[in-house]
Design an enzyme around this catalytic site. Structure first.
Site, mmCIF file in Angstrom:
data_model
loop_
_atom_site.group_PDB
_atom_site.id
_atom_site.type_symbol
_atom_site.label_atom_id
_atom_site.label_comp_id
_atom_site.label_asym_id
_atom_site.label_seq_id
_atom_site.Cartn_x
_atom_site.Cartn_y
_atom_site.Cartn_z
ATOM 1 N N LYS A 182 0.831 -1.207 0.000
ATOM 2 C CA LYS A 182 0.000 0.000 0.000
ATOM 3 C C LYS A 182 0.865 1.256 0.000
ATOM 4 O O LYS A 182 0.658 2.175 -0.787
ATOM 5 C CB LYS A 182 -0.933 -0.015 1.212
ATOM 6 C CG LYS A 182 -1.942 1.125 1.211
ATOM 7 C CD LYS A 182 -2.871 1.026 2.405
ATOM 8 C CE LYS A 182 -4.304 0.931 1.979
ATOM 9 N NZ LYS A 182 -5.234 0.903 3.108
ATOM 10 N N GLU A 188 9.450 -5.963 4.474
ATOM 11 C CA GLU A 188 9.553 -7.327 3.958
ATOM 12 C C GLU A 188 9.338 -7.356 2.449
ATOM 13 O O GLU A 188 10.075 -8.030 1.710
ATOM 14 C CB GLU A 188 8.524 -8.228 4.649
ATOM 15 C CG GLU A 188 8.721 -8.376 6.147
ATOM 16 C CD GLU A 188 7.900 -7.389 6.954
ATOM 17 O OE1 GLU A 188 7.583 -7.708 8.114
ATOM 18 O OE2 GLU A 188 7.574 -6.296 6.421
ATOM 19 N N GLY A 242 -5.870 -3.541 4.139
ATOM 20 C CA GLY A 242 -5.162 -4.626 3.466
ATOM 21 C C GLY A 242 -5.849 -5.961 3.594
ATOM 22 O O GLY A 242 -5.929 -6.739 2.628
ATOM 23 N N ARG A 243 -6.387 -6.258 4.762
ATOM 24 C CA ARG A 243 -7.016 -7.568 4.966
ATOM 25 C C ARG A 243 -8.397 -7.668 4.329
ATOM 26 O O ARG A 243 -9.029 -8.716 4.380
ATOM 27 C CB ARG A 243 -7.071 -7.888 6.457
ATOM 28 C CG ARG A 243 -7.783 -6.855 7.312
ATOM 29 C CD ARG A 243 -7.537 -7.160 8.804
ATOM 30 N NE ARG A 243 -8.101 -6.163 9.692
ATOM 31 C CZ ARG A 243 -7.518 -5.018 10.014
ATOM 32 N NH1 ARG A 243 -6.343 -4.707 9.489
ATOM 33 N NH2 ARG A 243 -8.081 -4.181 10.863
ATOM 34 N N GLU A 328 -6.499 -9.327 13.754
ATOM 35 C CA GLU A 328 -6.008 -7.982 13.509
ATOM 36 C C GLU A 328 -7.164 -6.978 13.583
ATOM 37 O O GLU A 328 -6.952 -5.814 13.923
ATOM 38 C CB GLU A 328 -5.321 -7.902 12.143
ATOM 39 C CG GLU A 328 -4.450 -6.655 11.973
ATOM 40 C CD GLU A 328 -3.555 -6.733 10.759
ATOM 41 O OE1 GLU A 328 -2.347 -7.028 10.922
ATOM 42 O OE2 GLU A 328 -4.045 -6.497 9.634
ATOM 43 N N HIS A 359 -5.661 -36.123 13.700
ATOM 44 C CA HIS A 359 -4.513 -36.912 14.146
ATOM 45 C C HIS A 359 -3.462 -36.041 14.807
ATOM 46 O O HIS A 359 -2.297 -36.437 14.918
ATOM 47 C CB HIS A 359 -3.924 -37.669 12.959
ATOM 48 C CG HIS A 359 -4.875 -38.668 12.372
ATOM 49 N ND1 HIS A 359 -4.887 -39.995 12.747
ATOM 50 C CD2 HIS A 359 -5.882 -38.531 11.472
ATOM 51 C CE1 HIS A 359 -5.841 -40.637 12.088
ATOM 52 N NE2 HIS A 359 -6.461 -39.765 11.310
ATOM 53 N N LYS A 473 7.466 -3.191 14.676
ATOM 54 C CA LYS A 473 8.105 -2.723 13.444
ATOM 55 C C LYS A 473 9.078 -1.583 13.729
ATOM 56 O O LYS A 473 10.175 -1.511 13.157
ATOM 57 C CB LYS A 473 7.037 -2.282 12.446
ATOM 58 C CG LYS A 473 6.220 -3.424 11.866
ATOM 59 C CD LYS A 473 4.911 -2.975 11.271
ATOM 60 C CE LYS A 473 5.103 -2.045 10.105
ATOM 61 N NZ LYS A 473 3.804 -1.717 9.454
#
Length: 510
Positions: A182, A188, A242-243, A328, A359, A473
Site C-alpha cells: 500500500k 519485507e 489490506g485484509r 487484527e 490426528h 516494526k
C-alpha cells in the site's frame, strides 16, 4: 444444560437454528444456546445499533475513526454507484478492473511478454499480510479453475529461504512479478522485491527488468521510482484495509491465474453476501448470527479459543487468512472512545484442514480442560470424481461435530473407563457449501468479513485499524543496523543485548 438435553427437548432444533443463503448453509444448532439466548443476543445487537452501523459502512461514513477513513471494501464488488465524500468510487474501481482485464488478456493471449520475448509461464506475488494471504487463499481454493499458465507463486516472509526456493524453480525470461504494498515502503515486501530485481538483472540484464514487473500500491510515484512502468502500476485506496483488499487490484494474481471470469464470479458471490448482510433482519442474518455466537462464546462464556476446521483440502489456508482478518480486526482492548474494555473481545483463531487435524490436536478438542469453540466447513459436492474419498471426508466432518456435542452415549457409556469417556457439550458451528465455486468462495469470505464488523460494533471497537503491529516494526528498524555493527550493544534490555551478541559471535564463525 447439555446439548444432549437441548436436542432431546426440541426435535426441530436444526430447523430452528440453521439458515441458508448464497450457496451455503449455516447450522449453529450444536452451539450451547436456546431460543431465548438468541433473542437476547439479537436484542443486544439492536442496543448496540448494529443495523445503523451497517448502514453507515455502506454509506461510506468514516467508521475507521483512528485514521479518519471509510472502510468501503464493499465498493470493490458493487454494481451500483457507491459514494465516498461526494464522489462515485465505483467508477475508479471499474477503471482498475478494466486495466486488470487488459493485462490478463494480454498475458493469456501472449501479446504481453517478458523482456526476452517469452510468454509468461509464471507469476510471483510479492506482498505480506493482506497483500499475500487473500490472493494465496483464493488461488489454492480455486485450483480446479487455474489456467495452465501463468502458474501462481507467493513470497511474503522476509526470510531469504522463501524467495530463494521460489526463484530456484523459475525461468527469469518467463516470470512476471507483482509487487504489492500500500505504501510501497513495507520492509519485507521491498526487501524481497529488490532481491527479485537483482535476480532478473543478473539473468536478463538491467534493461529487461521493467517488462517483468507490475505493482499495486496507493503511492504510484514510489513504484515508478522503483523502476516499474507507470502503465503497470495499479491503484490501492486508503478506504480499503489490506485484509479486506483481495477484491481490488490486490487480486491481480488471482485474475492472472484463473482468468477474469472466475475473478468476477468471486466478486459476485461477495456482492450477494453484501446484499444479504445489508437487508436481512438480524434474526435471519448469517454474518450477524456468526458474530452473536462469537460474542456469546468469547465474552459471556469465556471461550478464548476458536478453531476453524475446513474439511476441504483447497480451503487449507482459510484458518491463516481468518487469523489476520479476525485477530487484527478485533484483537483489541480499547473502545472506540478510547477507554479500556472490561470484557473479553476476540478469541484466538486457529486451525487446519480436516482430517489432518484429527490426528494432531483433536484429542485436546474432545478431552482437554480449556473451553474451545469450532467452525467446521465442508462442501456437498467435490470437483474431483473420487466419491469414496469424499464420502470418508464428509463422514468424519459429521462425526466430529456429533462427538463434540454429545460425547459418549448409549448403554455402554456408564461402563467405560474414564479415559475412554467423552463429556461432549462442546460447541460447534457447521458451514456447508454447495460446491466450492468462485461465487460461493466469494460469499464465504464476505460472510466472515461482515461477521467481524458486526461483532466489533457490539464490542465497541474499531475493526479497521491495526496499531498493535506498529511497536514491533519500529523497534526492528532500530535493531537492524545493530546486527551488523561491531560496537557492543548495551542500550537495550539484557536479554536483547545478549541475543544480539550471540548472533554476531556465531556469524563471525562462518
Amino acid at each position: 444444560m447439555h446439548l444432549r438435553d437441548l436436542f432431546a427437548q426440541d426435535a426441530a432444533r436444526f430447523d430452528r437454528f440453521s439458515l441458508a443463503a448464497d450457496g451455503l448453509l449455516l447450522d449453529w444448532s450444536k452451539q450451547r444456546i436456546t431460543a431465548e439466548t438468541m433473542q437476547l443476543l439479537v436484542a443486544l445487537a439492536r442496543d448496540c445499533k448494529v443495523e445503523s452501523a451497517v448502514a453507515g459502512m455502506f454509506a461510506g461514513e468514516h467508521i475507521n475513526t483512528t485514521e479518519n477513513r471509510a472502510a468501503l471494501h464493499v465498493a470493490l464488488r458493487a454494481h451500483k454507484p457507491t459514494r465516498l465524500d461526494g464522489r462515485d468510487v465505483t467508477r475508479e474501481v471499474g477503471e482498475t478492473l478494466g486495466a486488470m482485464a487488459r493485462l490478463v488478456r494480454g498475458v493469456h493471449g501472449g501479446s504481453i511478454k517478458g523482456g526476452s520475448g517469452r510468454v509468461f509461464t509464471d507469476v510471483v506475488n510479492i506482498g505480506i499480510g493482506g497483500s499475500d494471504l487473500g490472493p494465496r487463499l483464493v488461488c489454492a481454493a480455486l485450483e480446479p479453475y487455474l489456467k495452465s499458465r501463468p502458474r501462481p507463486h507467493f513470497v511474503s516472509n522476509v526470510d531469504g529461504a522463501a524467495i530463494a526456493s521460489v526463484l530456484a524453480a523459475l525461468d527469469p525470461r518467463s516470470t512476471l512479478f507483482v509487487i504489492t504494498s500500500k505504501t510501497f515502503t513495507t520492509q519485507e515486501t521491498l526487501t524481497n522485491a529488490r532481491t527479485a530485481v537483482a535476480w532478473l538483472a543478473r539473468k536478463l540484464g538491467r534493461r529487461a527488468v521493467g517488462q517483468q514487473l507490475c505493482a499495486i500500491t496507493a503511492d504510484p510515484a514510489r513504484a515508478v521510482a522503483f523502476g516499474i512502468a507507470a502503465e503497470r502500476v495499479f491503484p490501492m485506496w486508503d478506504w480499503v484495509g489490506g485484509r479486506y483488499s483481495l477484491w481490488s487490484a490486490v487480486g491481480l494474481p488471482i485474475a492472472l491465474a484463473t482468468g477474469m471470469k472466475p475473478f468476477e464470479d468471486l466478486l459476485a458471490g461477495a456482492r450477494a453476501m453484501d446484499a444479504h448482510f445489508r437487508r436481512a433482519p438480524l434474526e435471519r442474518n448469517l454474518p450477524v448470527t456468526l458474530a452473536l455466537l462469537e460474542v456469546w462464546n468469547a465474552t459471556f462464556r469465556g471461550v478464548a479459543s476458536r478453531a476453524v476446521l475446513p474439511y476441504d483440502e483447497r480451503l487449507r489456508l482459510l484458518p491463516a487468512y481468518l487469523q489476520q482478518l479476525e485477530m487484527e480486526s478485533c484483537g483489541k482492548c480499547i473502545t472506540r472512545d478510547g477507554q479500556a474494555t472490561d470484557y473479553p473481545t476476540a478469541p484466538l483463531t486457529w486451525g487446519s484442514a480436516g482430517t489432518d487435524g484429527q490426528h494432531a490436536y483433536f484429542q485436546w478438542l474432545h478431552q482437554g480442560t480449556q473451553p474451545v469453540a469450532a467452525d467446521f466447513i465442508a462442501c456437498c459436492r467435490p470437483h474431483h470424481r473420487l466419491r469414496g474419498h469424499h464420502d470418508a471426508l464428509l463422514a468424519n466432518f459429521l462425526a466430529q461435530t456429533e462427538a463434540l456435542a454429545f460425547g459418549t452415549t448409549g448403554t455402554d457409556a456408564g461402563r467405560l473407563p474414564p479415559y475412554r469417556a467423552f463429556e461432549g457439550n462442546r460447541p460447534t458451528t457447521s458451514i456447508l457449501l454447495d460446491e466450492l465455486t468462485p461465487r460461493v468462495l466469494g460469499a464465504l469470505i464476505a460472510l466472515y468479513e461482515h461477521k467481524v464488523f458486526a461483532q466489533s460494533v457490539i464490542w465497541d471497537i474499531n475493526a479497521f485499524d491495526q496499531w498493535g503491529v506498529e511497536l514491533g516494526k519500529k523497534l526492528a528498524g532500530g535493531i537492524l543496523p545493530e546486527l551488523g555493527g561491531a560496537a557492543p550493544v548495551s542500550n537495550r534490555d539484557s536479554s536483547t543485548n545478549g541475543l544480539i551478541a550471540r548472533i554476531r559471535k556465531q556469524r563471525r564463525k562462518k
